[in-house]
Write a protein that holds these residues in place. Structure first.
Motif, mmCIF file in Angstrom:
data_model
loop_
_atom_site.group_PDB
_atom_site.id
_atom_site.type_symbol
_atom_site.label_atom_id
_atom_site.label_comp_id
_atom_site.label_asym_id
_atom_site.label_seq_id
_atom_site.Cartn_x
_atom_site.Cartn_y
_atom_site.Cartn_z
ATOM 1 N N LEU A 50 4.971 7.431 14.221
ATOM 2 C CA LEU A 50 4.223 8.677 14.386
ATOM 3 C C LEU A 50 2.722 8.389 14.453
ATOM 4 O O LEU A 50 2.247 7.391 13.920
ATOM 5 C CB LEU A 50 4.488 9.627 13.215
ATOM 6 N N THR A 51 1.977 9.289 15.098
ATOM 7 C CA THR A 51 0.525 9.171 15.108
ATOM 8 C C THR A 51 0.000 9.440 13.699
ATOM 9 O O THR A 51 0.385 10.430 13.090
ATOM 10 C CB THR A 51 -0.086 10.248 16.037
ATOM 11 N N PRO A 52 -0.869 8.576 13.165
ATOM 12 C CA PRO A 52 -1.351 8.821 11.797
ATOM 13 C C PRO A 52 -2.132 10.138 11.712
ATOM 14 O O PRO A 52 -2.983 10.410 12.554
ATOM 15 C CB PRO A 52 -2.287 7.643 11.522
ATOM 16 N N VAL A 53 -1.803 10.951 10.732
ATOM 17 C CA VAL A 53 -2.563 12.186 10.518
ATOM 18 C C VAL A 53 -3.488 12.050 9.309
ATOM 19 O O VAL A 53 -4.312 12.907 9.044
ATOM 20 C CB VAL A 53 -1.638 13.402 10.316
ATOM 21 N N THR A 84 0.850 -1.188 0.000
ATOM 22 C CA THR A 84 0.000 0.000 0.000
ATOM 23 C C THR A 84 0.886 1.238 0.000
ATOM 24 O O THR A 84 1.776 1.357 0.832
ATOM 25 C CB THR A 84 -0.878 0.024 1.270
ATOM 26 N N PRO A 85 0.660 2.152 -0.943
ATOM 27 C CA PRO A 85 1.471 3.366 -0.913
ATOM 28 C C PRO A 85 1.104 4.219 0.302
ATOM 29 O O PRO A 85 -0.078 4.337 0.639
ATOM 30 C CB PRO A 85 1.079 4.089 -2.215
ATOM 31 N N THR A 86 2.111 4.752 0.982
ATOM 32 C CA THR A 86 1.854 5.697 2.073
ATOM 33 C C THR A 86 2.849 6.831 1.953
ATOM 34 O O THR A 86 3.912 6.679 1.370
ATOM 35 C CB THR A 86 2.022 5.061 3.466
ATOM 36 N N LEU A 87 2.482 7.961 2.534
ATOM 37 C CA LEU A 87 3.342 9.130 2.430
ATOM 38 C C LEU A 87 3.440 9.799 3.800
ATOM 39 O O LEU A 87 4.513 10.034 4.321
ATOM 40 C CB LEU A 87 2.715 10.078 1.393
ATOM 41 N N CYS A 88 2.277 10.075 4.402
ATOM 42 C CA CYS A 88 2.311 10.759 5.691
ATOM 43 C C CYS A 88 2.325 9.761 6.841
ATOM 44 O O CYS A 88 2.401 10.146 8.001
ATOM 45 C CB CYS A 88 1.135 11.732 5.830
ATOM 46 N N TYR A 89 2.245 8.478 6.521
ATOM 47 C CA TYR A 89 2.233 7.459 7.571
ATOM 48 C C TYR A 89 3.649 7.029 7.929
ATOM 49 O O TYR A 89 4.518 6.897 7.072
ATOM 50 C CB TYR A 89 1.438 6.240 7.095
ATOM 51 N N SER A 90 3.875 6.814 9.215
ATOM 52 C CA SER A 90 5.127 6.202 9.664
ATOM 53 C C SER A 90 4.812 5.449 10.947
ATOM 54 O O SER A 90 4.016 5.913 11.759
ATOM 55 C CB SER A 90 6.179 7.278 9.932
ATOM 56 N N GLU A 91 5.463 4.292 11.111
ATOM 57 C CA GLU A 91 5.096 3.489 12.283
ATOM 58 C C GLU A 91 5.478 4.163 13.594
ATOM 59 O O GLU A 91 4.921 3.838 14.628
ATOM 60 C CB GLU A 91 5.659 2.062 12.221
#
Ligand SMILES: Cc1cc2nc3c(=O)[nH]c(=O)nc-3n(C[C@H](O)[C@H](O)[C@H](O)COP(=O)(O)O)c2cc1C
Ligand code: SF4
Lengths: 293, 582
Positions: free
Chosen positions: A54-57, A45-52
C-alpha cells in the motif's frame, strides 16, 4: 516499489544513498525510505498503517524516528532516505512518542486481537490505564450485514489501510472512506448504508490488510463467539485458485478440517495479497457438507 | 475506474437546480447521443474541485446534504459517493445526519475567547425568537463580541454586524503601511483604490522583472504572517525555480485561529490590495492560476473580494495579458465550510481539490508539490500585503521599521479586556504594554494574555515589557503566531477558558494521526475533570500525564495543529494560572 532490493540480486547497478542509523552507515537504494534502511540494518520497527503493498499514509506515527536537524520526529515508513541523514531509532524522544501512540490507542480502542501491537505496547511500557475508566472509547455496534465478513469498529485504529485497499491502491471500488472528523472519524460507506447496498464487491482485500481484526471473516467471528477459534491448531495450505486463469495463490487456513479463512501472500507477484470474491470467499464447494458452526 | 454505484435516492428539483447553477456546463460525463458519452478519468479528475462548491449549494438549498442530492453531485462529477460523504461530513457547515426540521437559516454563535462570556445569553435570545442555533468555534469577529454568523437557507449568508460596513480607523494614519487605506479607500471601487496609490506596485514589479523583485523580497527579510514565519523570498524563489505543468498562487484566507480577525479587516476594507499583491506574486513566480480560499463564515469579505476580482478583470489587471505584461493570471475564489484545519496549507489544497481537508505529509513541500501537485506559493494575506511597500520602497527602506530579526510591521488582533479591541498595525519590537495602551488599556485587572491564539500560549503581567518580535517571543518560549493578543482580566475563569481551548482542538483535529486525534481528547477529559474541581489541585501524576501527552503531540503529530494542541494548556499550568493547589 519501496521494498529493499539487493543490487547484486537484480544484476543492474542501482544507485544508493548512505544514511547513518543508530551510528551505523546503511546503504539504501535511491528512492527507498528510512524504514527500508532500518530493515536493512536489522532494526525492528513497529508499524501499523504501513504495508508493503500500500502507499504509505504515515498516520499512525508509531514508526517515528529522530532525524538530526529536524524539529519534530519523522515517519520512517514514508520519508525518502537522503544522503547523509543521521537517524536515531531508539532515543528517549522516539521511545516516548512510540509509547504514547500505543498508549493512546490502547486507551480508546479494543486491541484484544492485535497481538503485534500488544507486544510493542509491552516493549515500550505503554500504560493505557493511566487515563482512567472514564476515557472515551470508540463505542460502535458490530456491523454484521452479510455472511462474508464483519466490521467491529471498536477495534479500529483508523490506519486507512482498508480505504486504500478498496480505493486506488488495489480494488478501485471506493465503497468506503473515512467520514467525520477527529475522534469521531469512522470508516464508513456513504451515509453509513449497509455494505450490501454499497459499492462493495466483497473482494475482502480490506479484511486482508486490517491489522487489528476489526475486519474479519464471518467464519472467524462465529468461531470466536463460540469460543472455538484455535489459531494454534490451524494449518495453512497454499494452492492456486481454480476459478480463472489468472493464477492467484491462495492460502487456505484450516481448522478442524474446515476452511476458516483465505489469504494470499503480499509478496506474490500476481496478487500482491489481493483476491476477488471468488478466491476469497468462494470455497464452499470444497466442503459442501461442512458448516462453520 | 470502476463504474460508480449509487443508491436509489434522487435529488429534488430544487437540489438539481442549485447544483446546476454552480456547475454550469462542467460535467464529468457528457451524453452527446444515447450511444456517445464523453468523459473519462481525466475529465473526472479535472472537475473534482467543484465538489466543495456543489456541497455548499446543496446545503443552502435543502439545509442538509441529502442522499439524493449527494448522488446527483457524484454522478455529475463522477466522484464515488463514499468519498463525497467523507468530504461532506468533514465540515462544520454541512449537515449529513438528517434533514432539518425547519426551513429557516441557522445562527452560528461563537463560544470562544471574548465571545464566551456572552454566548449563553446570545444563544438563548436566538432560541427565544424561534431561531436555530449552532454553537460555533471562533467566528473571526473577536473585536465585537458576541459574534454571530447566519448561515442562509435558499438565500445568502449574513453577518448582522456587517450592516455597518466601514470600520472606524483605530489609529491615525501615520506610520501605517498595511492599513494605510483602511477607512479611506472605497473597498468597492477600483478607481478609488487607484486614487490611493493602488496598482503602482504592480506596474513597478513588472518593470523590475522577477529577479529584481525576488532580490528585494529576500533582502527585506519578510517572513510569513500565517503562523510559521517562513521567509517569503525563499518560498517565492523556490516556486519560480520549480518545474511544473502550471503554477499556482494561493491566498490563505481561512483565518480560523481563535482570536484572529486581521485578514478579514484587510479583505473587507482594502480588497484590491490583496488582488494586486497576488498578481505581483504571480508575475514574479511565473504562476498562471490564483486561488483565494476564504473561510465560509466571512460573507462580506467574500463579496468584496469577488467584486474586486471582477473589476480588476474588466480593467485588464487580471486575465490573458495582465496589465500589458503579456502574462496570464486569473483568480478563483473558494469558500471553506467550517474547518480550522483547512488553514493548514496542505489541508487547504486537499479541500480545494475536493478531498477531505487532511494535511499531507511534508516533504515534499508546496513549493514543488502544492495545489494539484504543482508548484505553489501559498501565503497569508498580511504577508502578501507587505510585498507592496517592499516593491515600492525597496528592501532597505522597508527594513527601517522593526528590528533586525523581525523587519517591518505586524498586525495585532487585540480582543478581550481592552477598551478598544481591533486590528492594530505596529512595528515589530513594540512591547505588549505599549500595545495594550494603544488599545485603550486593560479594562479591569490583568490576569493573562493569550499570545498567538489557541495554538499559542499564555503570558502574564511579568511579560508586559517583552518586545513583540519573532526572536524575543521565541526566546521567551511563546509565539506571535497569527498576531493574536487576547486579554483576560481577573474576572475570567481561565480553567473554563482552557477547557474550551482543549475542546476546540478535540473538535478541530482532522483525526488522521493518533497523537493528535486521541491526545486532544485525553487533554480535554483532563481539563473537564479539573474544571469540575473548580480548577484547583491538579495532582502531580496528572501534570506529568499532560507533559507526556504534550510532548508526544508536539513531536509525533503530522501537522501544526497537533504540534501546538497542548501548548496553551501547558503554559497555563506552568504559569500557575490553572491547577494550583490552593
Ligand atoms: C491548523 C493550522 C491552521 C492554519 N491556519 C492558517 C490560516 O488560517 N491562515 C494562514 O495564513 N495560515 C494558516 N496556517 C499556516 C499555513 O499552514 C501556512 O504556513 C501559511 O499559510 C503560509 O503563509 P505565510 O508564509 O504567508 O505565513 C495554519 C496552520 C495550521 C497548522
Ligand atoms: S496533527 Fe491533528 S490535525 Fe494534523 S494531521 Fe494529525 S490529526 Fe490531523
Amino acid at each position: 516499489m519501496t521494498g529493499t532490493m539487493n543490487p547484486s540480486e537484480v544484476g543492474v547497478s542501482i544507485r544508493t544513498v548512505t544514511i547513518s542509523i543508530d551510528d551505523v552507515d546503511v546503504k539504501v537504494p535511491e528512492g527507498g525510505t528510512v524504514l527500508d534502511g532500518c530493515k536493512a540494518a536489522g532494526i525492528d520497527t513497529p508499524t501499523l498503517c504501513y504495508s508493503e503493498n500500500l502507499t504509505p499514509v504515515n498516520v499512525c506515527r508509531v514508526c517515528v524516528v529522530e532525524l538530526e536537524g529536524s524539529r519534530t520526529l519523522i515517519p520512517s515508513c514514508s520519508r525518502p532516505a537522503e544522503e547523509g541523514m543521521v537517524i536515531h531509532t531508539d532515543s528517549g524522544r522516539v521511545r516516548h512518542s512510540r509509547k504514547m501512540v500505543l498508549e493512546f490507542l490502547g486507551s480508546g480502542v479494543d486491541l484484544s486481537q492485535a497481538d503485534d501491537m500488544n507486544s510493542w505496547s509491552e516493549h515500550y511500557g505503554a500504560d493505557p490505564d493511566r487515563y482512567g475508566p472514564a476515557a472515551e472509547k470508540i463505542n460502535e455496534e458490530v456491523k454484521i450485514q452479510d455472511d462474508l465478513y464483519i466490521r467491529d469498529y471498536d477495534k479500529c485504529v483508523l490506519c486507512y489501510k482498508c480505504v486504500e485497499a478498496c480505493g486506488d491502491d488495489a480494488q478501485h471500488t471506493f465503497a468506503i472512506s473515512v467520514s467525520g472528523r477527529g475522534f469521531a472519524a469512522r470508516i464508513s460507506t456513504e451515509f453509513d448504508i449497509a455494505l450490501p447496498d454499497s459499492a462493495c464487491v466483497y473482494c475482502g482485500n480490506c479484511v486482508a490488510v486490517c491489522p487489528t481484526n476489526a475486519l474479519q471473516f464471518k467464519t472467524e467471528w462465529d468461531l470466536r463467539e463460540a469460543a472455538n477459534w484455535k489459531p494454534e491448531e490451524q494449518t495453512v495450505t497454499t494452492t492456486v485458485c481454480s476459478y480463472c486463469g489468472v493464477g492467484c495463490n491462495l492460502e487456505m487456513h484450516v481448522q478442524d478440517n474446515t476452511i476458516v479463512k483465505v489469504t494470499s501472500p503480499n509478496d506474490h507477484s500476481v496478487t500482491n495479497g489481493n483476491l476477488c470474491i471468488k478466491g476469497r470467499f468462494g470455497w464452499q464447494y470444497v466442503q459442501p457438507t461442512i458448516t462453520t458452526r | 475506474m470502476a463504474d460508480l454505484k449509487f443508491t436509489d435516492a434522487v435529488a429534488s428539483s430544487g437540489e438539481r437546480a442549485a447544483v446546476e447553477a454552480v456547475l454550469g456546463d462542467e460535467r464529468a460525463l457528457v451524453f452527446e447521443h444515447p450511444r456517445l458519452v464523453r468523459g473519462g478519468t481525466r475529465r473526472r479528475h479535472r472537475l473534482r474541485h467543484m465538489l466543495l462548491p456543489a456541497l455548499h449549494a446543496l446545503q443552502n438549498e435543502a439545509g442538509w446534504i441529502s442522499k439524493g442530492g449527494l448522488n446527483y453531485v457524484c454522478e455529475e462529477l463522477q466522484v464515488p459517493p463514499a468519498e463525497a460523504y467523507g468530504v461532506a461530513s468533514f465540515y462544520e457547515m454541512f449537515r449529513v445526519d438528517a434533514a432539518p426540521n425547519h426551513d429557516g437559516p441557522v445562527t452560528h454563535v461563537c463560544i470562544d475567547g471574548p465571545c464566551r462570556a456572552g454566548s449563553t445569553e446570545a444563544i438563548a435570545t436566538v432560541k427565544a425568537a424561534g431561531g436555530h442555533v449552532h454553537e460555533s468555534p471562533c467566528l473571526g469577529q473577536c473585536e465585537r463580541p458576541t459574534a454571530v454568523f447566519i448561515q442562509g437557507r435558499r438565500g445568502p449568508d449574513m453577518v448582522a454586524a456587517d450592516a455597518d460596513p466601514f470600520i472606524r480607523p483605530q489609529q491615525d494614519g501615520t506610520g501605517l503601511r498595511l492599513l494605510q487605506r483602511l477607512g479611506v479607500v472605497d473597498p468597492n471601487s477600483l478607481d478609488s483604490y487607484r486614487e490611493h496609490g493602488g496598482y503602482v506596485a504592480l506596474t513597478k514589479a513588472i518593470t523590475m522583472g522577477p529577479d529584481a523583485v525576488l532580490a528585494e523580497l529576500s533582502d527585506s527579510g519578510l517572513s510569513g504572517r500565517g503562523g510559521a514565519a517562513f521567509p517569503t523570498g525563499f518560498k517565492w524563489s523556490a516556486v519560480r525555480d520549480a518545474e511544473g505543468d502550471t503554477k499556482h498562487v494561493v491566498a490563505n484566507c481561512d483565518e480560523s485561529e481563535p482570536g484572529t480577525f486581521k485578514d478579514r479587516t484587510i479583505m473587507e476594507n482594502d480588497p484590491f490590495s490583496l488582488i494586486e499583491a497576488m498578481t505581483i506574486a504571480a508575475v514574479t513566480t511565473g504562476s498562471e492560476n490564483g486561488w483565494i480560499y476564504i473561510r465560509g463564515e466571512y460573507p462580506l469579505a467574500t463579496a468584496r473580494i469577488e467584486n474586486a476580482i471582477d473589476q480588476a478583470r474588466s480593467a485588464g489587471l487580471l486575465g490573458d495579458d495582465v496589465a500589458g505584461s503579456g502574462m496570464t493570471f486569473d483568480i478563483e475564489v473558494r469558500r471553506g465550510a467550517g474547518a480550522y484545519i483547512c488553514g493548514e496549507e496542505t489541508a487547504l489544497f486537499n479541500s480545494i481539490e475536493g478531498f477531505r481537508g487532511e494535511p499531507r505529509n511534508k516533504p515534499p513541500f508546496p513549493t514543488t508539490h502544492g495545489l494539484f501537485n504543482q508548484p505553489t506559493a501559498i501565503n497569508n494575506p498580511e504577508t502578501l500585503l507587505n510585498v507592496l511597500p517592499i516593491v515600492l520602497e525597496g528592501a532597505q527602506d522597508y527594513r527601517c521599521i522593526g528590528t533586525e530579526g523581525s523587519p517591518g510591521t505586524r498586525l495585532f488582533c487585540l480582543s478581550g479586556a481592552v477598551s478598544t479591541p481591533g486590528t492594530y498595525e505596529m512595528p515589530f519590537g513594540t512591547t505588549l504594554r505599549e500595545l495594550l495602551t494603544l488599545a485603550g488599556g486593560v479594562t479591569g485587572e490583568l490576569q493573562a494574555v493569550l499570545l498567538g491564539g489557541a495554538a499559542g500560549s499564555f503570558v502574564t503581567a511579568a511579560s508586559l515589557d517583552m518586545p513583540l518580535t519573532l526572536e524575543d517571543t521565541r526566546a521567551a518560549g511563546t509565539t506571535l503566531g497569527s498576531g493574536v493578543v487576547m486579554v483576560f482580566d481577573t474576572a475570567t475563569d481561565l480553567t473554563d477558558m482552557c477547557t474550551r481551548i482543549a475542546e476546540f482542538f478535540k473538535n478541530e483535529s482532522c483525526g488522521q494521526c493518533v497523537p493528535c486525534r486521541v491526545g486532544a481528547v485525553r487533554q480535554h477529559e483532563m481539563m473537564v475533570d479539573l474544571r469540575s474541581k473548580n480548577g484547583v489541585g491538579l495532582a502531580p501524576d496528572k501534570r506529568q500525564l499532560h507533559a507526556d501527552m504534550n510532548s508526544a503531540m508536539a513531536d509525533a503529530s503530522i501537522c501544526g495543529l497537533g504540534h501546538t494542541a497542548g501548548s496553551a494548556v501547558a503554559s497555563a499550568l506552568a504559569l500557575g494560572l490553572i491547577g494550583e493547589s490552593s
